[in-house]
Enzyme design. Structure first.
Site, PDB file in Angstrom:
ATOM      1  N   LYS A   1      73.456  31.174  85.798  1.00 10.80           N
ATOM      2  CA  LYS A   1      72.393  30.439  85.064  1.00 10.80           C
ATOM      3  C   LYS A   1      72.104  31.290  83.617  1.00 10.80           C
ATOM      4  O   LYS A   1      71.408  32.084  83.952  1.00 10.80           O
ATOM      5  CB  LYS A   1      71.164  29.992  85.918  1.00 10.80           C
ATOM      6  CG  LYS A   1      71.674  29.059  86.919  1.00 10.80           C
ATOM      7  CD  LYS A   1      70.497  28.649  87.870  1.00 10.80           C
ATOM      8  CE  LYS A   1      71.069  27.830  88.897  1.00 10.80           C
ATOM      9  NZ  LYS A   1      70.130  27.578  90.062  1.00 10.80           N
TER      10      LYS A   1
ATOM     11  N   ALA B   1      68.328  31.461  96.683  1.00 13.48           N
ATOM     12  CA  ALA B   1      69.260  32.075  97.588  1.00 13.48           C
ATOM     13  C   ALA B   1      68.933  32.372  98.980  1.00 13.48           C
ATOM     14  O   ALA B   1      69.092  32.302  99.937  1.00 13.48           O
ATOM     15  CB  ALA B   1      69.735  33.435  96.970  1.00 13.48           C
TER      16      ALA B   1
ATOM     17  N   LYS C   1      66.194  25.623  82.943  1.00 15.05           N
ATOM     18  CA  LYS C   1      64.926  25.462  83.985  1.00 15.05           C
ATOM     19  C   LYS C   1      64.090  27.008  84.008  1.00 15.05           C
ATOM     20  O   LYS C   1      63.319  26.830  84.497  1.00 15.05           O
ATOM     21  CB  LYS C   1      65.503  24.875  85.016  1.00 15.05           C
ATOM     22  CG  LYS C   1      66.354  25.582  86.139  1.00 15.05           C
ATOM     23  CD  LYS C   1      66.032  26.589  86.909  1.00 15.05           C
ATOM     24  CE  LYS C   1      67.154  27.648  87.433  1.00 15.05           C
ATOM     25  NZ  LYS C   1      66.226  28.601  88.420  1.00 15.05           N
TER      26      LYS C   1
END
Ligand code: NAD
Ligand code: 13P
Length: 352
Positions: free
Chosen positions: A121, A154, A206
């Site tokens: 990301k 995670a 995000k």
């Protein structure tokens, strides 16, 4: 045909969980080799041992994912060239700031028929404009690269709590199905979407919204304010993505990579956590300091992404259109106090 060989490039918190997920599937599925190679950026632990040796001995990434067995078929390898040389499926999952260097080292080292996927990301900003990490990988290595993003903290997936994810692919549906097969488990439900840029921009942007949510938490503003920040953030995510790539679809924002990742990261992510501490300290301690103290070697992506987004906004004259993104960066660098995030949210929205 012959079996696919998978290598995971990266072994941090999410990298280790991804290797575990994949390794559970390669054991079950005939079309993949059992063994999953995992490239480890080598480091020496406080005990004096090499991280790679400890992972191979204990089957645990004791530094980035302690307490979780990765599966005996995960082999840690400190040699990047060796780790990738036989693979025809490459999974990239490192903090985004290291990918340019890694790609440079990999030029000419990967198989010609290799397929890649990025779980990273983040983005890079070049003179020519923003470059998504999947694009960096495809251009530098001359290979096709899909993406996998989603509401995927995670540590929760490590203990096999149910979640969803989104695979973004360019045009080859069969390749997307191959990635879905490799990642799907009863507790990890993967949906393919033909919108690489939309999926990757969701995952990337995000993290900036999560920094804003952390500020709101640090200021004790409550749930309504945080929900407002999430909504405004999602709207800026969509507007920014569509300005960059007209192909981006509205429906992508309703997939796991969109609204669901905004929610989970704003509730339980590392970006949120460190931004909360930053605001509680009145912005007096730097993010670098707090990251080192709070994350034990894990890396934040939101602060650098806010800077990268800001560069794009100022370069293109879009700052006025994205007050939340711009304000997050101004706060991170100390030009505005954390409370500016709320002053912003009290203003009239400037986007429809
Ligand atoms: P992490 O935050 O745990 O980062 C630590 C990793 O960075 C370690 O493997 C370390 O060896 C490596 N590293 C440190 N210095 C390095 C260097 N100079 N060169 C190369 N590697 C170096 O990593 P992560 O959690 O696996 O995150 C990887 C990507 O996955 C990020 O883009 C992140 O946004 C994304 N992601 C993370 C999560 C999560 O919950 N952790 C979930 C979804 C997506
Ligand atoms: P953080 O990096 O803020 O922990 O977010 C993790 C994530 O991407 C969850 O999907």
């Amino acid at each position: 045909g012959s079996k696919s060989k998978v290598t995971v490039v990266g072994s941090g918190n999410w990298g280790s969980v991804a290797a575990k997920l994949i390794a559970s599937n390669t054991l079950k599925l005939n079309s993949f080799h059992d063994e999953v190679r995992m490239w480890v950026f080598e480091e020496t632990l406080q005990t004096g041992e090499k991280l790679t040796d400890v992972i191979n001995k204990t089957n645990e990434n004791v530094k980035y994912l302690p307490g979780i067995k990765l599966g005996k078929n995960v082999i840690a390898d400190p040699d990047l060239d060796n780790a990738v040389k036989d693979a025809n499926m490459l999974v990239f999952v490192t903090p985004h700031q290291f990918m340019e260097g890694i790609c440079k080292r990999l030029v000419g080292k990967v198989r010609g028929d290799v397929e890649a996927i990025s779980l990273i990301k983040g983005m890079e900003v070049k003179m020519e404009g923003p470059c998504m990490i999947s694009n960096l990988i495809s251009e530098q290595l001359g290979i096709n690269c899909s993406v996998l993003m989603g509401a995927n903290i995670a540590n929760e997936i490590a203990v096999e709590k149910f979640s969803e994810a989104t695979v973004g692919y360019r045009d080859n549906r069969e390749i997307a199905e191959q990635w879905v097969k490799l990642f799907s488990t009863p507790y990890f439900m993967v949906t393919p979407v033909q919108d690489v840029e939309g999926v990757e921009l969701c995952g990337t942007l995000k993290n900036v919204v999560a920094i804003a949510a952390g500020f709101v938490d640090g200021l004790d503003m409550g749930n309504n304010t945080k929900a407002a920040i999430m909504r405004i953030g999602l709207r800026e995510m969509r507007a920014f993505s569509k300005l960059l790539f007209s192909s981006v679809r509205d429906s992508t924002f309703f997939e796991s990579c969109g609204v669901a990742d905004v929610i989970t990261t704003c509730l339980g992510g590392r970006n949120r956590k460190v931004a909360e501490a930053f605001a509680r300290n009145g912005g007096k301690r730097s993010f670098d300091d707090l990251e080192a103290e709070m994350l034990q070697g894990q890396k934040l992506q939101g602060v650098s992404t806010a800077r990268e987004v800001y560069e794009v906004l100022s370069h293109r004259g879009w700052l006025e259109l994205f007050p939340l993104f711009a304000t997050v960066h101004e706060i991170c660098v100390g030009r505005l106090p954390p409370s500016a995030i709320v002053e912003y949210s009290e203003k009239k929205p400037r986007l429809s």
